[in-house]
Design an enzyme around this catalytic site. Structure first.
Site, PDB file in Angstrom:
ATOM      1  N   LYS A  58       0.712  -1.179   0.076  1.00  0.00           N
ATOM      2  CA  LYS A  58      -0.071  -0.104  -0.030  1.00  0.00           C
ATOM      3  C   LYS A  58       0.819   1.218  -0.097  1.00  0.00           C
ATOM      4  O   LYS A  58       1.730   1.414   0.729  1.00  0.00           O
ATOM      5  CB  LYS A  58      -0.887  -0.050   1.076  1.00  0.00           C
ATOM      6  CG  LYS A  58      -2.094   1.079   1.176  1.00  0.00           C
ATOM      7  CD  LYS A  58      -2.928   0.973   2.610  1.00  0.00           C
ATOM      8  CE  LYS A  58      -3.971   1.803   2.425  1.00  0.00           C
ATOM      9  NZ  LYS A  58      -4.804   1.576   3.764  1.00  0.00           N
ATOM     10  N   SER A 133      -9.842   1.930   2.848  1.00  0.00           N
ATOM     11  CA  SER A 133      -8.877   2.722   1.924  1.00  0.00           C
ATOM     12  C   SER A 133      -8.163   1.555   1.477  1.00  0.00           C
ATOM     13  O   SER A 133      -7.329   2.184   0.244  1.00  0.00           O
ATOM     14  CB  SER A 133      -8.281   3.637   2.666  1.00  0.00           C
ATOM     15  OG  SER A 133      -7.432   2.980   3.607  1.00  0.00           O
ATOM     16  N   SER A 157     -10.189  -0.424   6.791  1.00  0.00           N
ATOM     17  CA  SER A 157      -9.250  -0.330   5.716  1.00  0.00           C
ATOM     18  C   SER A 157      -8.733  -1.564   5.277  1.00  0.00           C
ATOM     19  O   SER A 157      -8.632  -1.601   4.036  1.00  0.00           O
ATOM     20  CB  SER A 157      -8.466   0.921   5.663  1.00  0.00           C
ATOM     21  OG  SER A 157      -9.114   2.014   5.269  1.00  0.00           O
TER      22      SER A 157
HETATM   23  N1  GLN Z   1     -13.058   4.166   5.906  1.00  0.00           N
HETATM   24  C1  GLN Z   1     -12.628   4.587   7.310  1.00  0.00           C
HETATM   25  C2  GLN Z   1     -12.162   6.190   7.225  1.00  0.00           C
HETATM   26  O1  GLN Z   1     -12.677   6.896   6.193  1.00  0.00           O
HETATM   27  C3  GLN Z   1     -11.721   3.880   7.715  1.00  0.00           C
HETATM   28  C4  GLN Z   1     -10.258   4.232   7.119  1.00  0.00           C
HETATM   29  C5  GLN Z   1      -9.145   3.263   7.293  1.00  0.00           C
HETATM   30  O2  GLN Z   1      -9.150   2.221   7.967  1.00  0.00           O
HETATM   31  N2  GLN Z   1      -8.085   3.833   7.058  1.00  0.00           N
HETATM   32  O3  GLN Z   1     -11.645   6.706   8.053  1.00  0.00           O
END
Ligand code: GLN
Length: 452
Positions: A58, A133, A157
């Site tokens: 990532k 994400s 995410s």
């Molecule tokens: N979707 C969640 C957010 O927007 C979690 C994101 C994540 O785990 N990095 O914060």
């Protein structure tokens, strides 16, 4: 097959498939080819189980000499001068880093639509999001571009994209994996974890990246077990808790049914389950958005146009340089979070928001502690629905946020959880979430493997 051939084949797969999936932001071909040739010289008896295998990383995990952008314009052209601890550990395991994977900008989002560069597609249906994400980390594995990837999970995410793409994704216990070299979003919630096609691969990769790191004071001094040794197939007598809050409103009929079906599979192998309650779950979303945005507003203050990546041009003084760089460099969602976080931390609102959210976080953690004192694992869905259509939720941040309702409380508590494939709704994969006690990823893997 040589490692050189295998690496070549991985790039051939990426070339063939990434035009549709659009998972990779940067490829590491020259360096990977050199690494592969070196690895081919290592005698067989010195090779571990992951030796020579391709992996995608990532883009919020720093890689020496390989552009790392967090899918943000503000880090365009940023070439780190060191490797994250996890990247060093991949190298020590003999893995070959193929390239960097797209994400929501600074890991803020649930769909990959917040990337400044491109929207990754769900390989099961190219008009659907891969989740986020770490959407591209899941999509690249699901499409068969690479068999392994690393993601990060602050509120879901790793698990939500794993669920949407039909692959296996683990968020380890907070502190299990070093965050040194992970660009911080919300430091008290962030964890790096493995995304793979099956549970055995996942266990092997987690073992390879885990452990105490002198560079990360929040990494835990806890022994790293041989997770793969836990995959015994024996779950006789296992006690499962199923929170009623996890099968309630907003969860689709097919998702609920897939969990009940999975419980039957586990029961048939000698496990038992009971309904429990996590009464503070309803506050998790609000608590998460206050705390994660507060931490983000502070962490992201380092992006000033001086130290990393992008710098605005045609400015008259330093203040204007900061302002213009940040205005042009950050996307809308990142700005929204910085504003929310700055507000929550302000002198007049700190007690009502930030401090209150910290207190509620403790209550949420205690809910999990209580249940996990009586049960081995907690089981529920990973996400309330299968993958949604690209564009469907972009105008509505609150609906987008609600998508993470089943994964966010786990980060607030700090416990580990996995998502594994458990069925389909209209041809789209669904995920089963298995949550365990602190540093007990072994039991999670044992249950996941027994189900798989
Ligand atoms: N979707 C969640 C957010 O927007 C979690 C994101 C994540 O785990 N990095 O914060």
């Amino acid at each position: 097959i040589t490692i050189a051939d295998l690496t070549k084949e991985a790039y051939a797969r990426v070339e063939k498939l990434d035009g549709d999936v659009e998972a990779f932001l940067a490829l590491n071909k020259d360096k990977a080819t050199l690494t592969a040739a070196e690895l081919d010289q290592v005698p067989f008896e010195e090779r571990g189980p992951l030796f020579g295998l391709p992996i995608g990383v990532k883009d919020n995990i720093v890689t020496e000499g390989l552009e790392t952008t967090c899918a943000s314009k503000i880090l365009e052209g940023f070439n780190p001068i060191y490797d994250a601890t996890v990247v060093k550990k991949l190298r020590a395991a003999g893995m070959v880093t193929i390239g960097k994977l797209n994400m929501d900008e600074f890991a803020m989002g649930s769909s990959n639509e917040n990337s400044a560069y491109k929207t990754t597609k769900n390989p099961w249906a190219l008009d659907r999001v891969p989740g986020g994400s770490s959407g591209a980390s899941a999509a690249a594995v699901a499409a068969g571009e690479v068999p392994f990837s690393l993601g990060s999970d602050t509120g879901g995410s790793i698990r939500q994209p794993a669920s949407y793409c039909g692959v296996v994704g683990m968020k380890p216990t907070y502190g299990r994996v070093s965050r040194f070299g992970l660009v911080a979003f919300a430091s008290s919630l962030d964890q790096i974890g493995p995304i793979t096609r099956n549970v055995t691969d996942n266990a092997l990769l987690l073992e390879a990246i885990s452990g105490l790191d002198p560079h990360d004071s929040t990494s835990a001094d806890v022994e790293v077990p041989n997770f793969a040794a836990a995959l015994t197939g024996d779950i006789k007598g296992l006690r499962i808790a199923v929170p009623k809050e996890y099968l309630g409103e907003g969860v689709s009929v097919a998702v609920r049914q897939s969990v009940l079906d999975a419980l039957k599979v586990l029961e048939a192998q000698g496990a038992t389950w009971e309904e429990v309650s996590l009464p503070h779950s309803k506050y998790a979303l609000a608590t998460y958005y206050i705390l994660s945005s507060s931490e983000a507003s502070s962490n992201l203050s380092r992006f000033d146009g001086i130290r990393y990546g992008f710098r605005a041009e045609n400015v008259q003084n330093l203040m204007e340089l900061y302002k213009e760089t940040r205005s042009q460099g950050f996307g809308d969602e990142v700005k929204r979070r910085i504003m929310l976080g700055t507000y929550s931390l302000s002198a007049g609102t700190y007690d009502a928001y930030y401090k209150k959210a910290q207190q509620v976080r403790t209550l949420i953690k205690e809910d999990y502690d209580k249940v996990l004192a009586d049960y081995d694992v907690i089981v529920g869905p990973t996400a309330p629905t299968p993958a949604f259509k690209i564009g469907e939720n972009v105008e509505d941040p609150l609906t987008m946020y609600a998508n993470d309702i089943l994964t966010i409380p786990i980060n607030l508590a700090g416990v580990p959880a996995i998502s594994i494939p458990c069925g389909f709704e209209n041809g789209l994969p669904l995920g089963l979430q298995i949550i365990g006690n602190y540093f007990d990823e072994s039991t999670i893997y044992r249950v996941a493997h027994a189900y798989e």
